[in-house]
Design an enzyme around this catalytic site. Structure first.
Site, short mmCIF file in Angstrom:
data_model
loop_
_atom_site.label_atom_id
_atom_site.label_comp_id
_atom_site.label_asym_id
_atom_site.label_seq_id
_atom_site.Cartn_x
_atom_site.Cartn_y
_atom_site.Cartn_z
N SER A 4 47.84 53.52 17.83
CA SER A 4 48.07 52.52 18.87
C SER A 4 47.01 52.61 19.96
O SER A 4 46.23 53.57 20.02
CB SER A 4 49.47 52.70 19.46
OG SER A 4 49.67 54.04 19.90
N GLU A 6 46.06 51.49 24.32
CA GLU A 6 46.64 51.20 25.64
C GLU A 6 45.66 50.41 26.48
O GLU A 6 44.45 50.68 26.47
CB GLU A 6 47.00 52.50 26.36
CG GLU A 6 47.60 52.27 27.75
CD GLU A 6 48.15 53.55 28.34
OE1 GLU A 6 49.06 54.14 27.71
OE2 GLU A 6 47.67 53.98 29.41
N ASP A 98 54.32 57.49 40.22
CA ASP A 98 53.98 58.13 41.49
C ASP A 98 54.58 57.35 42.65
O ASP A 98 54.54 56.11 42.67
CB ASP A 98 52.45 58.20 41.66
CG ASP A 98 51.80 59.05 40.58
OD1 ASP A 98 52.37 60.09 40.25
OD2 ASP A 98 50.74 58.64 40.07
N PHE A 203 39.33 61.33 36.93
CA PHE A 203 40.68 61.11 36.40
C PHE A 203 41.39 62.43 36.14
O PHE A 203 42.56 62.61 36.47
CB PHE A 203 40.61 60.33 35.08
CG PHE A 203 40.31 58.87 35.21
CD1 PHE A 203 40.28 58.23 36.44
CD2 PHE A 203 40.05 58.10 34.08
CE1 PHE A 203 40.00 56.88 36.56
CE2 PHE A 203 39.77 56.75 34.18
CZ PHE A 203 39.75 56.14 35.42
N HIS A 253 47.22 57.77 20.03
CA HIS A 253 47.36 56.68 21.00
C HIS A 253 46.11 56.70 21.87
O HIS A 253 45.88 57.66 22.62
CB HIS A 253 48.62 56.89 21.85
CG HIS A 253 48.89 55.79 22.83
ND1 HIS A 253 49.34 54.54 22.44
CD2 HIS A 253 48.79 55.75 24.19
CE1 HIS A 253 49.51 53.79 23.52
NE2 HIS A 253 49.18 54.49 24.59
#
Length: 272
Positions: A4, A6, A98, A203, A253
């Site tokens: 998959s 995202e 968050d 990140f 993913h």
């Protein structure tokens, strides 16, 4: 074996064009579904809805929306679930999220497990949750993190999608610890292609993903050569995916960042 991808909701017309280009390039690879992120406190709610609709209607690809609960009310979450059920959405990625800046009260849902239980009681959806091979940055201990993840599964989660990581042993350790807790749901490998190492470093600092020294030093050696950094990232991530699939990982993913090239390169290297 189904894999998959995202995407995140685009902010403007140029972003939507880039997203459409990425979907068009990745669609021939045959992803099982595309998940769509959801901003903290529902900050991208309408754009998430629009992106989910676009993916389903324009590309005949299953869209799996993220849903974060922090700062949300029961009524607000129920409204979203009712809308998704009317659209025929079958799966949801349930997240705590968050707390938005300036907001002190997390609202009705204290933890992702609360949201999972709510969705399970609402009915009609498969529920996926997030796991952190490198340990969630807010966890008080590695053991505490595993117990929180196990609690999400016991609340009704059907599968776990991991945060990205660059140390295969971190995934294998998490898998083994979950098995010792009796958790048997699929532990899907989250893959972050390294398209921009400086960006990935930022990140990683925010989300607690560890960059091993061997990777950082090799990337630093090509600091003046972004194309070589990119090729090294493809090579290393392809090898990591191959190793984990041999170890029994159920699927991958890909966190595409709305770009297709690196994901497609790794996908091809794996022979899917």
């Amino acid at each position: 074996m189904a894999h998959s991808v995202e995407f995140f909701p685009p902010k403007n017309a140029a972003g939507e064009e880039r997203l459409r280009e990425a979907i068009t390039a990745l669609l021939p690879l045959g992803p099982e579904y595309a998940s769509v992120t959801f901003g903290a406190g529902g900050s991208t709610r309408e754009r998430t809805f629009a992106t989910v609709t676009m993916i389903r209607q324009d590309y005949d690809l299953e869209a799996v929306p993220h849903l974060s609960c922090i700062g949300s009310t029961e009524a607000g979450i129920r409204e979203i679930l009712e809308d998704y059920r009317k659209q025929g959405i079958r799966r949801i990625v349930a997240l705590r999220g968050d707390l938005p800046e300036g907001m002190e009260n997390p609202g009705h849902f204290q933890q992702a497990a609360d949201l999972v239980a709510f969705i399970r009681h609402f009915g009609g959806f498969e529920v996926y949750v997030a796991g952190y091979p490198d340990i969630h940055p807010r966890a008080t201990s590695a053991r505490n993190d595993v117990m929180h993840l196990a609690a999400k599964v016991r609340a009704g989660a059907d599968a776990i999608i991991t945060q990205y990581f660059f140390n295969p042993d971190a995934y294998l350790q998490l898998r083994d610890e979950l098995q010792r807790e009796g958790v048997e749901v699929p532990l899907v490998v989250g893959v972050m292609p390294i398209t921009n190492f400086e960006q990935i470093s930022r990140f990683s600092a925010m989300c607690g993903a560890d960059i091993p020294q061997y990777l950082r030093r090799r990337m630093d050696a090509y600091a003046a050569d972004p194309q070589s950094q990119y090729q090294l990232g493809i090579e290393l991530l392809s090898r990591q995916c191959q190793l984990l699939l041999r170890e029994g990982a159920p699927s991958l993913h890909f966190y595409t960042l709305n770009q297709a090239e690196a994901t497609a390169a790794i996908w091809r290297n794996l022979g899917f």
